[in-house]
Design a protein around this motif. Structure first.
Motif, PDB file in Angstrom:
ATOM      1  N   ARG A 145      49.469  41.147  57.536  1.00 29.23           N
ATOM      2  CA  ARG A 145      49.137  42.533  57.206  1.00 29.23           C
ATOM      3  C   ARG A 145      49.888  42.923  55.938  1.00 29.23           C
ATOM      4  O   ARG A 145      51.096  42.745  55.856  1.00 29.23           O
ATOM      5  CB  ARG A 145      49.624  43.470  58.307  1.00 29.23           C
ATOM      6  CG  ARG A 145      48.898  43.345  59.602  1.00 29.23           C
ATOM      7  CD  ARG A 145      49.362  44.468  60.529  1.00 29.23           C
ATOM      8  NE  ARG A 145      48.974  44.188  61.897  1.00 29.23           N
ATOM      9  CZ  ARG A 145      47.758  44.404  62.390  1.00 29.23           C
ATOM     10  NH1 ARG A 145      46.808  44.925  61.609  1.00 29.23           N
ATOM     11  NH2 ARG A 145      47.478  44.116  63.637  1.00 29.23           N
ATOM     12  N   SER A 146      49.192  43.444  54.951  1.00 30.09           N
ATOM     13  CA  SER A 146      49.848  43.956  53.751  1.00 30.09           C
ATOM     14  C   SER A 146      48.841  44.758  52.948  1.00 30.09           C
ATOM     15  O   SER A 146      47.750  44.271  52.646  1.00 30.09           O
ATOM     16  CB  SER A 146      50.365  42.806  52.887  1.00 30.09           C
ATOM     17  OG  SER A 146      50.820  43.307  51.640  1.00 30.09           O
ATOM     18  N   SER A 147      49.204  45.988  52.592  1.00 28.98           N
ATOM     19  CA  SER A 147      48.308  46.822  51.791  1.00 28.98           C
ATOM     20  C   SER A 147      48.457  46.525  50.304  1.00 28.98           C
ATOM     21  O   SER A 147      47.569  46.825  49.508  1.00 28.98           O
ATOM     22  CB  SER A 147      48.621  48.300  52.025  1.00 28.98           C
ATOM     23  OG  SER A 147      49.937  48.589  51.551  1.00 28.98           O
ATOM     24  N   GLY A 148      49.613  45.981  49.903  1.00 29.03           N
ATOM     25  CA  GLY A 148      49.904  45.795  48.480  1.00 29.03           C
ATOM     26  C   GLY A 148      50.503  47.042  47.826  1.00 29.03           C
ATOM     27  O   GLY A 148      50.851  47.004  46.647  1.00 29.03           O
ATOM     28  N   LYS A 149      50.636  48.141  48.583  1.00 26.05           N
ATOM     29  CA  LYS A 149      51.090  49.408  47.958  1.00 26.05           C
ATOM     30  C   LYS A 149      52.472  49.280  47.324  1.00 26.05           C
ATOM     31  O   LYS A 149      52.689  49.727  46.186  1.00 26.05           O
ATOM     32  CB  LYS A 149      51.134  50.527  49.005  1.00 26.05           C
ATOM     33  CG  LYS A 149      49.775  51.093  49.350  1.00 26.05           C
ATOM     34  CD  LYS A 149      49.904  52.151  50.446  1.00 26.05           C
ATOM     35  CE  LYS A 149      48.519  52.599  50.922  1.00 26.05           C
ATOM     36  NZ  LYS A 149      48.624  53.443  52.133  1.00 26.05           N
ATOM     37  N   GLN A 150      53.435  48.678  48.053  1.00 29.59           N
ATOM     38  CA  GLN A 150      54.797  48.623  47.512  1.00 29.59           C
ATOM     39  C   GLN A 150      54.880  47.672  46.315  1.00 29.59           C
ATOM     40  O   GLN A 150      55.510  47.990  45.313  1.00 29.59           O
ATOM     41  CB  GLN A 150      55.792  48.221  48.610  1.00 29.59           C
ATOM     42  CG  GLN A 150      57.240  48.343  48.168  1.00 29.59           C
ATOM     43  CD  GLN A 150      57.635  49.780  47.847  1.00 29.59           C
ATOM     44  OE1 GLN A 150      57.975  50.556  48.719  1.00 29.59           O
ATOM     45  NE2 GLN A 150      57.570  50.153  46.568  1.00 29.59           N
ATOM     46  N   GLY A 151      54.238  46.524  46.410  1.00 29.88           N
ATOM     47  CA  GLY A 151      54.284  45.559  45.296  1.00 29.88           C
ATOM     48  C   GLY A 151      53.616  46.099  44.045  1.00 29.88           C
ATOM     49  O   GLY A 151      54.146  45.975  42.929  1.00 29.88           O
ATOM     50  N   HIS A 152      52.432  46.715  44.217  1.00 29.29           N
ATOM     51  CA  HIS A 152      51.726  47.273  43.065  1.00 29.29           C
ATOM     52  C   HIS A 152      52.542  48.405  42.436  1.00 29.29           C
ATOM     53  O   HIS A 152      52.590  48.536  41.206  1.00 29.29           O
ATOM     54  CB  HIS A 152      50.344  47.768  43.481  1.00 29.29           C
ATOM     55  CG  HIS A 152      49.325  46.662  43.607  1.00 29.29           C
ATOM     56  ND1 HIS A 152      49.556  45.497  44.304  1.00 29.29           N
ATOM     57  CD2 HIS A 152      48.068  46.548  43.105  1.00 29.29           C
ATOM     58  CE1 HIS A 152      48.473  44.727  44.219  1.00 29.29           C
ATOM     59  NE2 HIS A 152      47.559  45.336  43.497  1.00 29.29           N
ATOM     60  N   ALA A 153      53.188  49.215  43.265  1.00 26.96           N
ATOM     61  CA  ALA A 153      54.006  50.318  42.735  1.00 26.96           C
ATOM     62  C   ALA A 153      55.185  49.770  41.930  1.00 26.96           C
ATOM     63  O   ALA A 153      55.551  50.322  40.884  1.00 26.96           O
ATOM     64  CB  ALA A 153      54.498  51.209  43.878  1.00 26.96           C
ATOM     65  N   ILE A 154      55.773  48.678  42.387  1.00 25.56           N
ATOM     66  CA  ILE A 154      56.905  48.081  41.662  1.00 25.56           C
ATOM     67  C   ILE A 154      56.433  47.518  40.319  1.00 25.56           C
ATOM     68  O   ILE A 154      57.098  47.704  39.288  1.00 25.56           O
ATOM     69  CB  ILE A 154      57.592  47.002  42.529  1.00 25.56           C
ATOM     70  CG1 ILE A 154      58.336  47.687  43.688  1.00 25.56           C
ATOM     71  CG2 ILE A 154      58.549  46.139  41.706  1.00 25.56           C
ATOM     72  CD1 ILE A 154      58.756  46.753  44.807  1.00 25.56           C
ATOM     73  N   ALA A 155      55.286  46.858  40.306  1.00 25.15           N
ATOM     74  CA  ALA A 155      54.743  46.335  39.045  1.00 25.15           C
ATOM     75  C   ALA A 155      54.545  47.480  38.048  1.00 25.15           C
ATOM     76  O   ALA A 155      54.933  47.383  36.874  1.00 25.15           O
ATOM     77  CB  ALA A 155      53.433  45.602  39.297  1.00 25.15           C
ATOM     78  N   GLY A 156      53.963  48.586  38.520  1.00 24.51           N
ATOM     79  CA  GLY A 156      53.735  49.743  37.649  1.00 24.51           C
ATOM     80  C   GLY A 156      55.043  50.349  37.159  1.00 24.51           C
ATOM     81  O   GLY A 156      55.163  50.723  35.987  1.00 24.51           O
ATOM     82  N   ALA A 157      56.027  50.427  38.042  1.00 26.30           N
ATOM     83  CA  ALA A 157      57.322  51.039  37.679  1.00 26.30           C
ATOM     84  C   ALA A 157      58.055  50.195  36.637  1.00 26.30           C
ATOM     85  O   ALA A 157      58.670  50.738  35.705  1.00 26.30           O
ATOM     86  CB  ALA A 157      58.183  51.217  38.931  1.00 26.30           C
TER      87      ALA A 157
END
Ligand code: CTP
Ligand code: CA
Length: 222
Positions: free
Chosen positions: A35-47
């Protein structure tokens, strides 16, 4: 204009971020995944990109939009993800947020496996996937800063400390993802930063705020 004028402490730095789950094929129509939405990883890439880093985001299959200002590599399996990460080296920073499937089917079927009348399902033979973080943490081209995650449902700090040592990371972002926390799939996170210097408890924040704070901490390491 606000964004353009923001300080860029990571200008000139290259970062690789993994995000999302991996899909490990059973046959052409079925797979094993975390299970993984990708929300935290994508947010870190953007940050990291907002702080001026040149970011390559290696993402497993997710339904959320691509973050702005990053180079995206879409992958399916752990083997694909490892290939994409190693071909993106050298880098200064690597952050491993993906929920990589620990196992894959030893021999995926080329054709759809059919149910057979009167017979139970055949057992699946599994084999372990490569550990991407551990491979890069001990790589001859190791990025200067290597960050891992540890999603746990018990013994969060001791499990994270074990992963820190085993995987060759500079720090581990640990969280309790027990279903009652709502972290998995949700928009908030509460993490602890586990390093050789000890444990930092961060407050409950949005995943975007967690990402921004993590990017600042990463910038502070250079
Ligand atoms: N990771 C990875 N490749 C794998 C497994 C994990 O890169 N094949 C990374 C994850 O992206 C994360 C860290 O390793 O940054 C920890 O992942 P986790 O699943 O918590 O650790 P494991 O070592 O797989 O241990 P377990 O699942 O048994 O807790
Ligand atoms: Ca795992």
């Amino acid at each position: 204009a606000l964004l353009d004028d923001a300080p860029k402490p990571l200008a000139g730095k290259k970062a690789i971020v993994t995000s999302g789950p991996t899909h490990e094929p059973i046959d052409p129509v079925r797979y094993i995944a975390n299970r993984s939405s990708g929300k935290q990883g994508h947010a870190i890439a953007g940050a990291l990109a907002r702080l001026g880093a040149e970011v390559t985001l290696v993402s497993g299959p997710v339904t959320i939009p691509d973050p702005a200002g990053v180079n995206l590599i879409h992958v399916e399996s752990a083997a694909n993800m490892l290939d994409a990460v190693t071909s993106s080296l050298p880098a200064d920073i690597a952050v491993f947020v993906a929920a990589v499937a620990d196992w894959r089917v030893a021999t995926a079927s080329g054709n759809k496996i059919k149910k057979k009348e009167g017979e139970g399902p055949a057992p699946l033979e599994l084999t372990e996937n490569p550990d991407i973080l551990k491979t890069i943490g001990h790589h001859e081209n190791r990025p200067q800063l290597v960050v891992g995650f540890a999603a746990e449902t018990a013994d969060v700090v001791s499990n994270a400390q074990a992963k820190l040592a085993r995987k060759g990371a500079d720090f581990i972002v640990a969280n309790d993802v027990s279903p009652e926390t709502g972290i998995m799939g949700g928009d908030r996170n509460r993490v602890r930063i586990v390093s050789k210097d000890g444990v930092e408890d961060w407050p409950d924040l949005s995943k975007d705020e967690t990402a921004a704070r993590l990017a600042e901490r990463i910038a502070g390491a250079f």
